[in-house]
Design a protein around this motif. Sequence first.
Motif, PDB file in Angstrom:
ATOM      1  N   ILE A   3      -5.926 -59.137  26.192  1.00  0.00           N
ATOM      2  CA  ILE A   3      -6.538 -59.865  25.081  1.00  0.00           C
ATOM      3  C   ILE A   3      -5.534 -60.040  23.953  1.00  0.00           C
ATOM      4  N   ALA A   4      -4.806 -58.972  23.631  1.00  0.00           N
ATOM      5  CA  ALA A   4      -3.808 -59.047  22.564  1.00  0.00           C
ATOM      6  C   ALA A   4      -2.697 -60.034  22.919  1.00  0.00           C
ATOM      7  N   MET A   5      -2.172 -59.932  24.127  1.00  0.00           N
ATOM      8  CA  MET A   5      -1.092 -60.844  24.530  1.00  0.00           C
ATOM      9  C   MET A   5      -1.590 -62.275  24.624  1.00  0.00           C
ATOM     10  N   GLY A   6      -2.799 -62.469  25.107  1.00  0.00           N
ATOM     11  CA  GLY A   6      -3.370 -63.814  25.190  1.00  0.00           C
ATOM     12  C   GLY A   6      -3.567 -64.420  23.810  1.00  0.00           C
ATOM     13  N   THR A   7      -3.996 -63.601  22.849  1.00  0.00           N
ATOM     14  CA  THR A   7      -4.175 -64.073  21.477  1.00  0.00           C
ATOM     15  C   THR A   7      -2.845 -64.465  20.858  1.00  0.00           C
ATOM     16  N   VAL A   8      -1.829 -63.632  21.033  1.00  0.00           N
ATOM     17  CA  VAL A   8      -0.497 -63.938  20.505  1.00  0.00           C
ATOM     18  C   VAL A   8       0.045 -65.210  21.158  1.00  0.00           C
ATOM     19  N   PHE A   9      -0.109 -65.329  22.477  1.00  0.00           N
ATOM     20  CA  PHE A   9       0.357 -66.528  23.166  1.00  0.00           C
ATOM     21  C   PHE A   9      -0.341 -67.771  22.628  1.00  0.00           C
ATOM     22  N   THR A  10      -1.650 -67.687  22.435  1.00  0.00           N
ATOM     23  CA  THR A  10      -2.415 -68.831  21.945  1.00  0.00           C
ATOM     24  C   THR A  10      -1.968 -69.226  20.542  1.00  0.00           C
ATOM     25  N   LEU A  11      -1.779 -68.243  19.675  1.00  0.00           N
ATOM     26  CA  LEU A  11      -1.311 -68.537  18.320  1.00  0.00           C
ATOM     27  C   LEU A  11       0.081 -69.181  18.332  1.00  0.00           C
ATOM     28  N   LEU A  12       0.979 -68.661  19.141  1.00  0.00           N
ATOM     29  CA  LEU A  12       2.325 -69.247  19.243  1.00  0.00           C
ATOM     30  C   LEU A  12       2.267 -70.665  19.796  1.00  0.00           C
ATOM     31  N   PHE A  13       1.392 -70.896  20.759  1.00  0.00           N
ATOM     32  CA  PHE A  13       1.234 -72.227  21.333  1.00  0.00           C
ATOM     33  C   PHE A  13       0.715 -73.211  20.286  1.00  0.00           C
ATOM     34  N   ILE A  14      -0.266 -72.779  19.494  1.00  0.00           N
ATOM     35  CA  ILE A  14      -0.808 -73.634  18.435  1.00  0.00           C
ATOM     36  C   ILE A  14       0.264 -73.935  17.397  1.00  0.00           C
ATOM     37  N   LEU A  15       1.030 -72.912  16.996  1.00  0.00           N
ATOM     38  CA  LEU A  15       2.107 -73.130  16.023  1.00  0.00           C
ATOM     39  C   LEU A  15       3.167 -74.083  16.568  1.00  0.00           C
ATOM     40  N   LEU A  16       3.463 -73.976  17.857  1.00  0.00           N
ATOM     41  CA  LEU A  16       4.408 -74.898  18.476  1.00  0.00           C
ATOM     42  C   LEU A  16       3.889 -76.326  18.426  1.00  0.00           C
ATOM     43  N   LEU A  17       2.623 -76.515  18.748  1.00  0.00           N
ATOM     44  CA  LEU A  17       2.035 -77.856  18.688  1.00  0.00           C
ATOM     45  C   LEU A  17       2.038 -78.411  17.270  1.00  0.00           C
ATOM     46  N   ILE A  18       1.694 -77.584  16.302  1.00  0.00           N
ATOM     47  CA  ILE A  18       1.714 -78.025  14.908  1.00  0.00           C
ATOM     48  C   ILE A  18       3.132 -78.421  14.505  1.00  0.00           C
ATOM     49  N   GLY A  19       4.108 -77.622  14.910  1.00  0.00           N
ATOM     50  CA  GLY A  19       5.500 -77.934  14.603  1.00  0.00           C
ATOM     51  C   GLY A  19       5.950 -79.242  15.231  1.00  0.00           C
ATOM     52  N   LEU A  20       5.552 -79.469  16.474  1.00  0.00           N
ATOM     53  CA  LEU A  20       5.923 -80.714  17.141  1.00  0.00           C
ATOM     54  C   LEU A  20       5.278 -81.926  16.475  1.00  0.00           C
ATOM     55  N   VAL A  21       4.039 -81.792  16.051  1.00  0.00           N
ATOM     56  CA  VAL A  21       3.356 -82.888  15.359  1.00  0.00           C
ATOM     57  C   VAL A  21       4.028 -83.139  14.013  1.00  0.00           C
ATOM     58  N   GLN A  22       4.364 -82.088  13.288  1.00  0.00           N
ATOM     59  CA  GLN A  22       5.045 -82.248  12.011  1.00  0.00           C
ATOM     60  C   GLN A  22       6.400 -82.930  12.194  1.00  0.00           C
ATOM     61  N   LEU A  23       7.127 -82.565  13.236  1.00  0.00           N
ATOM     62  CA  LEU A  23       8.412 -83.190  13.528  1.00  0.00           C
ATOM     63  C   LEU A  23       8.237 -84.653  13.850  1.00  0.00           C
ATOM     64  N   ALA A  24       7.243 -84.969  14.664  1.00  0.00           N
ATOM     65  CA  ALA A  24       6.994 -86.379  15.013  1.00  0.00           C
ATOM     66  C   ALA A  24       6.592 -87.179  13.781  1.00  0.00           C
ATOM     67  N   MET A  25       5.774 -86.595  12.911  1.00  0.00           N
ATOM     68  CA  MET A  25       5.365 -87.277  11.680  1.00  0.00           C
ATOM     69  C   MET A  25       6.570 -87.506  10.764  1.00  0.00           C
ATOM     70  N   HIS A  26       7.443 -86.525  10.702  1.00  0.00           N
ATOM     71  CA  HIS A  26       8.634 -86.652   9.872  1.00  0.00           C
ATOM     72  C   HIS A  26       9.565 -87.741  10.400  1.00  0.00           C
ATOM     73  N   LEU A  27       9.719 -87.787  11.707  1.00  0.00           N
ATOM     74  CA  LEU A  27      10.633 -88.757  12.309  1.00  0.00           C
ATOM     75  C   LEU A  27      10.097 -90.182  12.234  1.00  0.00           C
ATOM     76  N   THR A  28       8.778 -90.332  12.247  1.00  0.00           N
ATOM     77  CA  THR A  28       8.202 -91.685  12.185  1.00  0.00           C
ATOM     78  C   THR A  28       8.043 -92.192  10.742  1.00  0.00           C
ATOM     79  N   ALA A  29       8.156 -91.299   9.770  1.00  0.00           N
ATOM     80  CA  ALA A  29       7.983 -91.682   8.367  1.00  0.00           C
ATOM     81  C   ALA A  29       9.251 -92.291   7.787  1.00  0.00           C
ATOM     82  N   ARG A  30      10.322 -92.317   8.524  1.00  0.00           N
ATOM     83  CA  ARG A  30      11.598 -92.843   8.021  1.00  0.00           C
ATOM     84  C   ARG A  30      11.529 -94.298   7.862  1.00  0.00           C
TER      85      ARG A  30
END
Length: 72
Positions: free
Chosen positions: A45-72
């Motif tokens: 449960i602990a490892m699954g929770t950490v994995f899920t949080l890291l996965f969500i943060l990765l997705l948020i980071g990728l979306v932020q990067l895509a938004m930054h790159l398209t705003a140019r």
Amino acid sequence: MDDSSQGKPPTFWQMLHSILAAAFGVQSGKNRARDFTHGKASHFIAMGTVFTLLFILLLIGLVQLAMHLTAR
């Protein structure tokens, strides 16, 4: 893994492998049986929770990067 680990709890790497396999839905029956017989639910449960949080943060980071790159 080999059969010499029978009766022992899964190692960190075996648990990580199980978490990743579960995320993709491809866990083998042998590993699933090992996890349910010798693993502690709280560890998974602990490892699954950490994995899920890291996965969500990765997705948020990728979306932020895509938004930054398209705003140019």
